[in-house]
Write a protein that holds these residues in place. Sequence first.
Motif, PDB file in Angstrom:
ATOM      1  N   ALA A  71       0.824  -1.293  -0.020  1.00 22.25           N
ATOM      2  CA  ALA A  71      -0.091   0.008   0.112  1.00 22.25           C
ATOM      3  C   ALA A  71       0.850   1.053  -0.031  1.00 22.25           C
ATOM      4  O   ALA A  71       0.528   2.298  -0.705  1.00 22.25           O
ATOM      5  N   ALA A  72       2.075   1.446   0.654  1.00 19.27           N
ATOM      6  CA  ALA A  72       2.850   2.500   0.831  1.00 19.27           C
ATOM      7  C   ALA A  72       3.509   2.522  -0.400  1.00 19.27           C
ATOM      8  O   ALA A  72       3.704   3.835  -0.963  1.00 19.27           O
ATOM      9  N   ALA A  73       3.803   1.447  -1.008  1.00 17.35           N
ATOM     10  CA  ALA A  73       4.553   1.433  -2.288  1.00 17.35           C
ATOM     11  C   ALA A  73       3.501   2.075  -3.523  1.00 17.35           C
ATOM     12  O   ALA A  73       4.049   2.960  -4.365  1.00 17.35           O
ATOM     13  N   ALA A  74       2.185   1.697  -3.508  1.00 21.24           N
ATOM     14  CA  ALA A  74       1.255   2.247  -4.422  1.00 21.24           C
ATOM     15  C   ALA A  74       1.183   3.533  -4.349  1.00 21.24           C
ATOM     16  O   ALA A  74       0.838   4.162  -5.202  1.00 21.24           O
ATOM     17  N   ARG A  75       1.268   4.160  -3.019  1.00 22.42           N
ATOM     18  CA  ARG A  75       0.896   5.618  -3.036  1.00 22.42           C
ATOM     19  C   ARG A  75       2.087   6.425  -3.640  1.00 22.42           C
ATOM     20  O   ARG A  75       1.902   7.452  -3.941  1.00 22.42           O
ATOM     21  N   LEU A  76       3.158   5.802  -3.830  1.00 19.36           N
ATOM     22  CA  LEU A  76       4.332   6.522  -4.477  1.00 19.36           C
ATOM     23  C   LEU A  76       4.383   6.171  -5.958  1.00 19.36           C
ATOM     24  O   LEU A  76       5.410   6.445  -6.625  1.00 19.36           O
ATOM     25  N   GLY A  77       3.401   5.281  -6.407  1.00 19.97           N
ATOM     26  CA  GLY A  77       3.368   5.005  -7.745  1.00 19.97           C
ATOM     27  C   GLY A  77       4.483   3.833  -8.088  1.00 19.97           C
ATOM     28  O   GLY A  77       4.934   3.799  -9.210  1.00 19.97           O
ATOM     29  N   ILE A  78       4.853   3.004  -7.214  1.00 20.28           N
ATOM     30  CA  ILE A  78       5.854   1.880  -7.267  1.00 20.28           C
ATOM     31  C   ILE A  78       5.159   0.395  -7.645  1.00 20.28           C
ATOM     32  O   ILE A  78       4.300   0.158  -7.173  1.00 20.28           O
ATOM     33  N   GLY A 103      11.250  -3.044  -6.918  1.00 20.98           N
ATOM     34  CA  GLY A 103      10.139  -1.930  -6.862  1.00 20.98           C
ATOM     35  C   GLY A 103      10.716  -1.002  -7.743  1.00 20.98           C
ATOM     36  O   GLY A 103      11.940  -0.292  -7.730  1.00 20.98           O
ATOM     37  N   VAL A 104       9.731  -0.665  -8.809  1.00 17.80           N
ATOM     38  CA  VAL A 104      10.017   0.420  -9.839  1.00 17.80           C
ATOM     39  C   VAL A 104       9.197   1.491  -9.839  1.00 17.80           C
ATOM     40  O   VAL A 104       7.875   1.409  -9.880  1.00 17.80           O
ATOM     41  N   ARG A 105       9.668   2.683  -9.768  1.00 16.63           N
ATOM     42  CA  ARG A 105       9.047   3.786  -9.766  1.00 16.63           C
ATOM     43  C   ARG A 105       9.452   4.991 -11.272  1.00 16.63           C
ATOM     44  O   ARG A 105      10.557   4.827 -11.329  1.00 16.63           O
ATOM     45  N   ALA A 169      18.037   5.144 -12.209  1.00 18.66           N
ATOM     46  CA  ALA A 169      18.746   5.114 -10.863  1.00 18.66           C
ATOM     47  C   ALA A 169      18.534   4.102  -9.691  1.00 18.66           C
ATOM     48  O   ALA A 169      17.424   3.666  -9.951  1.00 18.66           O
ATOM     49  N   VAL A 170      19.445   3.602  -9.339  1.00 17.13           N
ATOM     50  CA  VAL A 170      19.269   2.203  -8.304  1.00 17.13           C
ATOM     51  C   VAL A 170      19.634   2.652  -7.003  1.00 17.13           C
ATOM     52  O   VAL A 170      20.632   3.423  -6.709  1.00 17.13           O
ATOM     53  N   LEU A 171      18.764   2.424  -6.088  1.00 18.13           N
ATOM     54  CA  LEU A 171      18.810   2.955  -4.650  1.00 18.13           C
ATOM     55  C   LEU A 171      19.405   1.961  -3.772  1.00 18.13           C
ATOM     56  O   LEU A 171      19.174   0.753  -3.981  1.00 18.13           O
ATOM     57  N   ALA A 172      20.088   2.446  -2.689  1.00 16.82           N
ATOM     58  CA  ALA A 172      20.724   1.336  -1.817  1.00 16.82           C
ATOM     59  C   ALA A 172      19.563   1.262  -0.563  1.00 16.82           C
ATOM     60  O   ALA A 172      19.596   0.332   0.131  1.00 16.82           O
ATOM     61  N   GLY A 173      18.708   2.228  -0.350  1.00 17.95           N
ATOM     62  CA  GLY A 173      17.582   2.369   0.697  1.00 17.95           C
ATOM     63  C   GLY A 173      16.360   2.071   0.220  1.00 17.95           C
ATOM     64  O   GLY A 173      16.175   1.752  -1.412  1.00 17.95           O
ATOM     65  N   ASN A 193      10.949  12.754 -16.523  1.00 23.75           N
ATOM     66  CA  ASN A 193      11.396  12.474 -17.763  1.00 23.75           C
ATOM     67  C   ASN A 193      11.465  10.992 -18.600  1.00 23.75           C
ATOM     68  O   ASN A 193      12.136  11.110 -19.445  1.00 23.75           O
ATOM     69  N   GLY A 194      10.861  10.338 -17.990  1.00 27.32           N
ATOM     70  CA  GLY A 194      10.812   8.890 -18.457  1.00 27.32           C
ATOM     71  C   GLY A 194      11.702   8.111 -18.122  1.00 27.32           C
ATOM     72  O   GLY A 194      11.818   7.018 -18.834  1.00 27.32           O
ATOM     73  N   GLY A 195      12.356   8.179 -17.046  1.00 30.06           N
ATOM     74  CA  GLY A 195      13.483   7.312 -16.619  1.00 30.06           C
ATOM     75  C   GLY A 195      12.768   6.476 -15.502  1.00 30.06           C
ATOM     76  O   GLY A 195      11.390   6.456 -15.219  1.00 30.06           O
ATOM     77  N   ALA A 196      13.497   5.743 -14.697  1.00 28.91           N
ATOM     78  CA  ALA A 196      12.933   4.917 -13.776  1.00 28.91           C
ATOM     79  C   ALA A 196      14.073   4.805 -12.564  1.00 28.91           C
ATOM     80  O   ALA A 196      14.951   5.071 -12.788  1.00 28.91           O
ATOM     81  N   VAL A 197      13.437   4.611 -11.358  1.00 25.85           N
ATOM     82  CA  VAL A 197      14.043   4.249 -10.190  1.00 25.85           C
ATOM     83  C   VAL A 197      13.763   2.797  -9.571  1.00 25.85           C
ATOM     84  O   VAL A 197      12.715   2.773  -9.513  1.00 25.85           O
TER      85      VAL A 197
END
Length: 402
Positions: A71-78, A103-105, A169-173, A193-197
């Motif tokens: 649910a928390a991820a969905a709120r950020l569009g992940i 998890g992809v945003r 971008a790949v996150l450590a956290g 700009n159409g990229g991904a995290v």
Amino acid sequence: MSAGALLTDEQRLDWLRLIRSENVGPRTFRALINQYGGASAALEALPDLARRSGRAALKVTSRAAAEKELAAAARLGIRFIAMGEPDYPKTLQAADTAPPLIGVRGSTEILSRPAVAMVGSRNASAAGLTFAERLSRQLGEFGYVIVSGLARGIDTRAHKATLASGTIAVLAGGQDRVYPPENEPLLLAIIENGGAVISEMPMGWEPRGRDFPRRNRIVSGLSYGVVVVEAARRSGSLITARFALEQGREVFAVPGSPLDPRAEGTNDLIRDGATLCAGLEHVTNVLEPLVAAGPKLDPDMGEPLHLLGTEELWDELDLPEIGRPAVGMVLPDAGLLDEAGDGDRIEIDLVSLLGPSPVPVDDLARQSGLSIRHVQMALLELEIAGRLERHGGNAVSLIATS
């Protein structure tokens, strides 16, 4: 899961619960899925596996906790994308320690495009930053997505240079714990700009020291090649290069002055066989045939190369050390009958066949006289107990007790 299939919502929840459970990392996850046929059955088996391994209890992520994270991820569009699903990056899937769920945003379309990683010093020189920006932009114009770790210095410059052409971008956290914090506007710009995290870590997870090498193996795993621009001898960028070598990816290093400590690592890479990179064609000439062939989804990873003196940073990082059982070990009851078929339960001390040096699983099977399936199940118990380290080439070693 068959390639191209989609998980149901219930299956995705079970996958998330399993990978978030104590002592379950990417390799353990795969072993459990292969052994039990699915995440739901593996979750049911975990407590018993823990008891067999000498553990009084093992924390299995609850359904409520997994639902809260979703649910928390969905709120950020992940979106959580599972290995084997159509949107999971094929290059990453070929890596030995690929995360079961990412998890992809942002855009998922960009994950299917060929990528090059650009990494380097956080305290880069003006010349290094200029070169990273120019090469990243040129690679983007050539058609490559630029992957990096959102760190200060080279990473930041590479992301900014390729906002228009595409960057990951790949996150450590966790996705909601951006590091460094000052790069959150850049993260938002990447998405806009159409990229991904991408992150494999739970929501709310603050990055810790060993999470950065974990991130680095995803950076290299997403890419056909890694370009290192300025790196001191103990730079985290060299960890990314090492992972690239173990994953069978190309490593490119930008040469620098022997008087600049920031060039010591890259100059060492060139001496050890990395491709010297001084311009666009040095990268594209090597990678174009590889991109045309496509990623190998069942690679022969070979033995870990450990060229860079960073073995201590890859101690099956997704399996934190826990209390360890007595040395003796009994194989589980999963139909493990002796080869004569007399129905008696086999008891064998596989630990006596293991030590600190990696041993191929096939060799363990030959020396123990057991089938591969029986050996794998016993190794799984050791891994759940935090006593086993896995290496490339399907080799294992024993973690010494303190």
